[in-house]
Design an enzyme around this catalytic site. Structure first.
Site, mmCIF file in Angstrom:
data_model
loop_
_atom_site.group_PDB
_atom_site.id
_atom_site.type_symbol
_atom_site.label_atom_id
_atom_site.label_comp_id
_atom_site.label_asym_id
_atom_site.label_seq_id
_atom_site.Cartn_x
_atom_site.Cartn_y
_atom_site.Cartn_z
ATOM 1 N N HIS A 178 7.290 -10.815 -47.088
ATOM 2 C CA HIS A 178 7.262 -9.837 -47.592
ATOM 3 C C HIS A 178 7.499 -10.045 -48.886
ATOM 4 O O HIS A 178 8.039 -10.480 -49.510
ATOM 5 C CB HIS A 178 7.536 -8.669 -46.913
ATOM 6 C CG HIS A 178 7.476 -8.257 -45.665
ATOM 7 N ND1 HIS A 178 6.595 -6.587 -45.342
ATOM 8 C CD2 HIS A 178 6.494 -9.104 -44.233
ATOM 9 C CE1 HIS A 178 6.307 -6.903 -44.176
ATOM 10 N NE2 HIS A 178 5.878 -8.308 -43.286
ATOM 11 N N CYS A 190 9.308 0.050 -46.474
ATOM 12 C CA CYS A 190 10.568 0.569 -46.196
ATOM 13 C C CYS A 190 10.003 2.299 -45.753
ATOM 14 O O CYS A 190 10.240 2.301 -46.870
ATOM 15 C CB CYS A 190 12.037 0.641 -46.069
ATOM 16 S SG CYS A 190 12.596 1.277 -45.565
ATOM 17 N N ASN A 218 3.707 -5.643 -47.262
ATOM 18 C CA ASN A 218 3.784 -7.199 -47.579
ATOM 19 C C ASN A 218 3.234 -7.410 -48.605
ATOM 20 O O ASN A 218 2.470 -6.500 -49.756
ATOM 21 C CB ASN A 218 2.732 -7.523 -46.485
ATOM 22 C CG ASN A 218 2.709 -7.122 -44.812
ATOM 23 O OD1 ASN A 218 2.609 -6.643 -44.781
ATOM 24 N ND2 ASN A 218 2.741 -8.342 -44.593
ATOM 25 N N HIS A 249 3.384 -15.631 -43.655
ATOM 26 C CA HIS A 249 3.954 -13.997 -43.844
ATOM 27 C C HIS A 249 4.977 -13.923 -44.965
ATOM 28 O O HIS A 249 5.760 -13.297 -44.295
ATOM 29 C CB HIS A 249 3.798 -13.509 -42.291
ATOM 30 C CG HIS A 249 3.191 -11.973 -41.494
ATOM 31 N ND1 HIS A 249 2.845 -11.572 -41.227
ATOM 32 C CD2 HIS A 249 5.038 -11.110 -42.051
ATOM 33 C CE1 HIS A 249 3.191 -9.820 -41.428
ATOM 34 N NE2 HIS A 249 4.277 -10.121 -41.597
ATOM 35 N N ARG A 303 -2.905 -2.371 -39.892
ATOM 36 C CA ARG A 303 -1.170 -3.126 -39.357
ATOM 37 C C ARG A 303 -0.873 -2.965 -39.918
ATOM 38 O O ARG A 303 0.504 -2.112 -40.003
ATOM 39 C CB ARG A 303 -1.281 -3.929 -37.911
ATOM 40 C CG ARG A 303 -1.050 -4.037 -36.658
ATOM 41 C CD ARG A 303 0.239 -4.168 -36.926
ATOM 42 N NE ARG A 303 0.803 -5.846 -37.311
ATOM 43 C CZ ARG A 303 2.026 -6.567 -37.597
ATOM 44 N NH1 ARG A 303 2.987 -5.441 -37.809
ATOM 45 N NH2 ARG A 303 1.803 -7.090 -38.622
ATOM 46 N N ASP A 304 0.342 -4.394 -40.317
ATOM 47 C CA ASP A 304 1.734 -3.497 -41.023
ATOM 48 C C ASP A 304 2.427 -2.745 -41.772
ATOM 49 O O ASP A 304 2.793 -2.643 -42.346
ATOM 50 C CB ASP A 304 2.065 -5.996 -41.662
ATOM 51 C CG ASP A 304 2.802 -6.035 -40.976
ATOM 52 O OD1 ASP A 304 4.319 -5.529 -40.447
ATOM 53 O OD2 ASP A 304 3.393 -6.599 -42.123
HETATM 54 P P1 HMG Z 1 11.315 -0.583 -24.467
HETATM 55 O O1 HMG Z 1 11.787 0.898 -24.896
HETATM 56 O O2 HMG Z 1 12.992 -1.600 -24.593
HETATM 57 O O3 HMG Z 1 10.699 -0.813 -23.126
HETATM 58 O O4 HMG Z 1 10.558 -0.506 -25.512
HETATM 59 P P2 HMG Z 1 10.129 0.327 -21.992
HETATM 60 O O5 HMG Z 1 9.482 -0.114 -21.387
HETATM 61 O O6 HMG Z 1 11.013 1.739 -21.531
HETATM 62 O O7 HMG Z 1 9.038 1.722 -22.981
HETATM 63 C C1 HMG Z 1 9.485 2.422 -23.794
HETATM 64 C C2 HMG Z 1 8.820 3.409 -23.590
HETATM 65 O O8 HMG Z 1 7.520 3.120 -23.743
HETATM 66 C C3 HMG Z 1 8.305 4.521 -22.146
HETATM 67 O O9 HMG Z 1 7.494 5.481 -22.202
HETATM 68 C C4 HMG Z 1 6.901 3.067 -21.929
HETATM 69 O O10 HMG Z 1 6.064 3.619 -20.900
HETATM 70 C C5 HMG Z 1 6.058 3.019 -22.955
HETATM 71 P P3 HMG Z 1 8.411 6.314 -21.645
HETATM 72 O O11 HMG Z 1 8.313 6.805 -19.808
HETATM 73 O O12 HMG Z 1 9.614 6.601 -22.653
HETATM 74 O O13 HMG Z 1 7.919 7.305 -21.769
HETATM 75 N N1 HMG Z 1 5.424 1.770 -23.805
HETATM 76 C C6 HMG Z 1 4.344 1.424 -24.265
HETATM 77 N N2 HMG Z 1 3.056 2.389 -25.145
HETATM 78 C C7 HMG Z 1 2.303 2.381 -25.248
HETATM 79 N N3 HMG Z 1 2.134 0.948 -25.370
HETATM 80 C C8 HMG Z 1 2.682 -0.177 -25.080
HETATM 81 C C9 HMG Z 1 4.361 0.054 -24.229
HETATM 82 N N4 HMG Z 1 4.765 -0.509 -23.518
HETATM 83 C C10 HMG Z 1 5.985 0.464 -23.448
HETATM 84 N N5 HMG Z 1 2.830 -1.777 -24.886
HETATM 85 C C11 HMG Z 1 8.761 -2.160 -26.357
HETATM 86 C C12 HMG Z 1 9.562 -1.781 -25.264
HETATM 87 C C13 HMG Z 1 8.457 -3.811 -27.077
HETATM 88 C C14 HMG Z 1 7.446 -1.467 -26.022
HETATM 89 C C15 HMG Z 1 8.724 -1.208 -27.717
HETATM 90 O O14 HMG Z 1 9.913 -1.984 -28.339
HETATM 91 C C16 HMG Z 1 8.394 -1.292 -28.664
HETATM 92 O O15 HMG Z 1 7.248 -0.352 -28.462
HETATM 93 N N6 HMG Z 1 8.748 -2.370 -30.043
HETATM 94 C C17 HMG Z 1 6.976 -2.031 -30.943
HETATM 95 C C18 HMG Z 1 8.131 -2.220 -31.936
HETATM 96 C C19 HMG Z 1 7.260 -2.591 -32.801
HETATM 97 O O16 HMG Z 1 5.907 -2.690 -33.023
HETATM 98 N N7 HMG Z 1 7.069 -3.283 -34.768
HETATM 99 C C20 HMG Z 1 6.350 -3.793 -35.308
HETATM 100 C C21 HMG Z 1 5.823 -4.598 -35.058
HETATM 101 S S1 HMG Z 1 6.413 -6.125 -35.803
HETATM 102 C C22 HMG Z 1 6.209 -6.945 -37.297
HETATM 103 O O17 HMG Z 1 6.288 -5.642 -37.924
HETATM 104 C C23 HMG Z 1 6.749 -7.970 -37.978
HETATM 105 C C24 HMG Z 1 5.365 -8.470 -38.424
HETATM 106 O O18 HMG Z 1 4.289 -8.156 -39.022
HETATM 107 C C25 HMG Z 1 5.973 -9.806 -38.938
HETATM 108 C C26 HMG Z 1 7.241 -10.088 -39.409
HETATM 109 O O19 HMG Z 1 7.203 -9.442 -40.950
HETATM 110 O O20 HMG Z 1 7.921 -10.922 -39.745
HETATM 111 C C27 HMG Z 1 4.573 -9.053 -37.283
HETATM 112 MG MG MG Z 2 5.196 -8.525 -41.327
#
Ligand code: HMG
Ligand code: MG
Length: 287
Positions: free
Chosen positions: A207, A238, A247, A205, A13-14
């Site tokens: 990186h 990146c 990570n 966690h 995943r990450d």
């Molecule tokens: P948004 O654009 O603000 O919200 O996204 P929205 O509700 O308007 O949705 C936009 C579009 O996404 C729409 O589609 C929704 O239907 C769709 P459209 O109408 O444009 O065709 N949508 C979805 N599609 C699939 N699955 C869903 C979903 N929800 C909405 N669940 C949102 C808000 C949160 C969805 C967006 O910002 C997003 O998906 N962000 C995720 C970012 C991400 O995954 N980042 C990486 C993970 S975090 C990380 O890595 C850190 C971590 O490792 C810890 C660390 O290292 O610190 C965990």
């Molecule tokens: Mg991470």
């Protein structure tokens, strides 16, 4: 008997979410299947986020459907909202994770919400998961440094950790998202966080962008943490900086833990094999 430290494998995943090239679902499944033989208790394999935001995770349901589940292993998925939670349940995830940030800049950039808005969005996910008997893990990103806001105060981390704990997260993973934290800053942050949530409910966690992740693991061990997230082969980084560290590598954390006298329950030979597979997947060059 040696003290057990768990490595929570987040590579599929990450790690893979950051890889620039397209990676076939079949290759992801092969990697997870290899990891399933290594002895992990938990492997994060999926993310039900918007494919527009993270294209690499688009095949998450197929990954969950295609893997060979090892008994006793929990296959985890990220769920940013109710839609993600429902999709994760339909795909058969064993546990889910909600992910907040300690800094406003990263919260906005990552999930298009302020911290307060994101917590509001996570509350129904946590409620639905509890009603369904599904464990919920919490992540807090930018526990030391934010790419947009700079240094993050420990009190900001405590605030978000406490909110996630109150929502019923069984464990909260503290993310040095951009790998810039120094051991001194991790030490200061943990000293405060542990006053709010016991070490047994926290994970580290880290990186490895600055090469300090293993030192940060050691600092966290000193504070009593016994769970660390890592990605096999050091997957991640990146998309715009090929070869940049992701990570901290699972095998690196494993070797350090073993050298320090801890038990990880992992099979080093299988880890080496999985790390080779991961390296082949890096940069999209799948043999
Ligand atoms: P948004 O654009 O603000 O919200 O996204 P929205 O509700 O308007 O949705 C936009 C579009 O996404 C729409 O589609 C929704 O239907 C769709 P459209 O109408 O444009 O065709 N949508 C979805 N599609 C699939 N699955 C869903 C979903 N929800 C909405 N669940 C949102 C808000 C949160 C969805 C967006 O910002 C997003 O998906 N962000 C995720 C970012 C991400 O995954 N980042 C990486 C993970 S975090 C990380 O890595 C850190 C971590 O490792 C810890 C660390 O290292 O610190 C965990
Ligand atoms: Mg991470």
């Amino acid at each position: 008997m040696a003290d057990y430290v768990e490595i929570f494998e987040v590579g599929p995943r990450d790690g893979l979410q950051n890889e620039p090239g397209e990676i076939d679902v079949a290759d992801k499944i092969a990697l997870v299947d290899c990891l399933s033989r290594a002895g992990f208790r938990r492997i994060e394999v999926a993310s039900f986020v918007s494919p527009k935001w993270v294209p690499q995770m688009a095949g998450s349901a197929e990954v969950l459907a295609g893997i060979t589940r090892a008994p006793g292993v929990s296959y985890a998925a990220l769920t940013p909202n109710m839609r993600g939670f429902e999709d994760a349940m339909a795909a058969g995830a064993d546990e889910v994770a909600i992910f907040a940030s300690a800094s406003e800049g990263f919260s906005k950039a990552n999930i298009n919400a302020t911290i307060a808005e994101s917590l509001e969005r996570f509350a129904p996910v946590a409620e639905a998961a509890h009603a369904a008997g599904v464990p919920v893990r919490g992540y807090v990103s930018c526990v030391s440094e934010c790419p947009y806001d700079g240094p993050v105060a420990p009190s900001e981390v405590v605030r978000v950790v406490t909110a996630l704990r109150e929502m019923g997260c069984y464990e909260i993973s503290l993310g040095d998202t951009i790998g810039r934290a120094t051991p001194e800053r991790i030490d200061a942050m943990l000293a405060e966080v542990i006053k709010a949530v016991p070490a047994a409910q926290l994970a580290g966690h880290f990186h490895d962008t600055s090469g300090r992740a293993v030192e940060n693991v050691e600092v966290a061990l000193g504070h009593g943490l016994r769970v660390f997230d890592a990605a096999v082969g050091g997957l991640g980084g990146c998309p715009y900086a090929p070869g940049a560290a992701g990570n901290v590598a699972t095998e690196t954390v494993h070797d350090r833990l073993v050298a320090l006298g801890y038990e990880t329950g992992l099979d080093r030979e299988v880890l080496t094999k999985a790390a080779r597979m991961a390296q082949t997947m890096r940069g999209g060059a799948i043999a």
